[in-house]
Design an enzyme around this catalytic site. Sequence first.
Site, short mmCIF file in Angstrom:
data_model
loop_
_atom_site.label_atom_id
_atom_site.label_comp_id
_atom_site.label_asym_id
_atom_site.label_seq_id
_atom_site.Cartn_x
_atom_site.Cartn_y
_atom_site.Cartn_z
N ASP A 299 -7.76 4.99 3.42
CA ASP A 299 -8.25 3.69 3.85
C ASP A 299 -7.60 2.63 4.92
OD1 ASP A 299 -9.46 4.72 1.50
OD2 ASP A 299 -9.90 2.84 0.55
N GLU B 155 -1.83 7.57 -9.42
CA GLU B 155 -2.52 7.74 -8.22
C GLU B 155 -1.57 8.17 -6.96
OE1 GLU B 155 -5.51 5.00 -5.88
OE2 GLU B 155 -4.49 3.93 -7.55
#
Length: 451
Positions: free
Chosen positions: A187, A416
């Site tokens: 992102d 993550e």
Amino acid sequence: MKSLLDRPVPTAAASLTLRRGAARVLIDNWTGASTVPSRTLYPHQWSWDSAFIAIGLRHLSVRRAQQELESLLAGQWADGRIPHILFNPALPHGAYFPSPDFWRSSQAGRASGAPAAPETSGIVQPPVHALAALLVHRADAGESRRRGFLARVYPRLAAWHDYLLTRRDLGGGGLAAVVHPWEPGMDNSPCWDVPLQRVTPAPADAFRRADLDHGHPADRPTDLDYGRYVRLAADYREAGYDDREARHGFAVEDPGFNALLIVSELALAAMAEDLGTAGEPHTARAAELTRRLVGRLWDAEAGLFRVRDLGSDTLIDERSVSGLIPLVVPHLPADVVDRLRETLDGPHFSAPATRLVPSYDLTGHAFAGTRYWRGPAWFNTAWLIHRGLRTHGHHQEAARLRQGFLAEAGESEFAEYVDPTTGAARGARHFSWTAALTLDLLSADPEETTP
């Protein structure tokens, strides 16, 4: 003092414990139709997450792995695109931003083929889905044929690729372009900084970031970057999500995105042959895409692939893990593979505290060890690079990466991502694709390579 990298190979008992822990994550994150990436930060269904999740689920339940992909494809648009989020209508809009009432897919995207339900986003993510579908099929081909799994998903996945190679060939060079920093899946990579400077951010009072309710601001994109993300998404929405009509303020050709498209074209070829039709058109398209990838994005001096900024038609002078992911492409020139291996082992990506691969150049001006895709090492990109190393016969390096992956997945509680300079777990815990890909590395045939 023993290095963090000197982790022993997991024993059979440790592997069983790790497998049970990974399975528990996927069970806990299952919603009844699909799997959320995280119960806190990401409470809906995400596109490339579900592909990675299905790859792991095939070792627990082939039927559930099929359902994961079929649930995602239920949100496919008539123009072929697979949106990056399918929203759970049972959740309040405030659970995630941008929410369904921001994207307004069923209204704003109607002319582009958005379904009436479910509500989705209007942008996409990397096309790893056909690879996932092929691996799920091969996990139990008999069950797959009985349920007609390939026959159902193959035409949908072929339409998805057609969308990318027609409506998204914005540079005219035969590669798929991405039109929002969220689309390549990385992102806030520093690779987007230069093209994003041309985007006027949405005012700070025009949106409320739900991600900061569950993530530390030091780990997340800045408010300025988020304002630009919102502006790009809103402009795309106002153009009806029509790639022929939209004036894209951001458009780049990303090497990782296109590498996964190549691999998935080869997967479609294998799927077509299993269905009794010709796979050669997909094989030929993969070969042509490989030539275009090397011709447009390869930087021999840097030893990796670069992002091409279509606004200036130049390669962006940043080193990202996206530039190493093309290792997963089977028929790269031998000299390109050799240079990628050198770069992988060199100072830019050889981290002091992890065998995972940093998302951004450790020596780069924008490196930040904890800020999302600006440095942290992720498990899904490590899985892809591991697969690429095996594809090209570099089994010793692949084994070392696998060993580090499994050790760190367990120690981090399936985080993550991790800080490559300290090895500390960051982001969400009990993250679905980390658990799923852990299962895959524990269970998959060691000889299995890219189609």
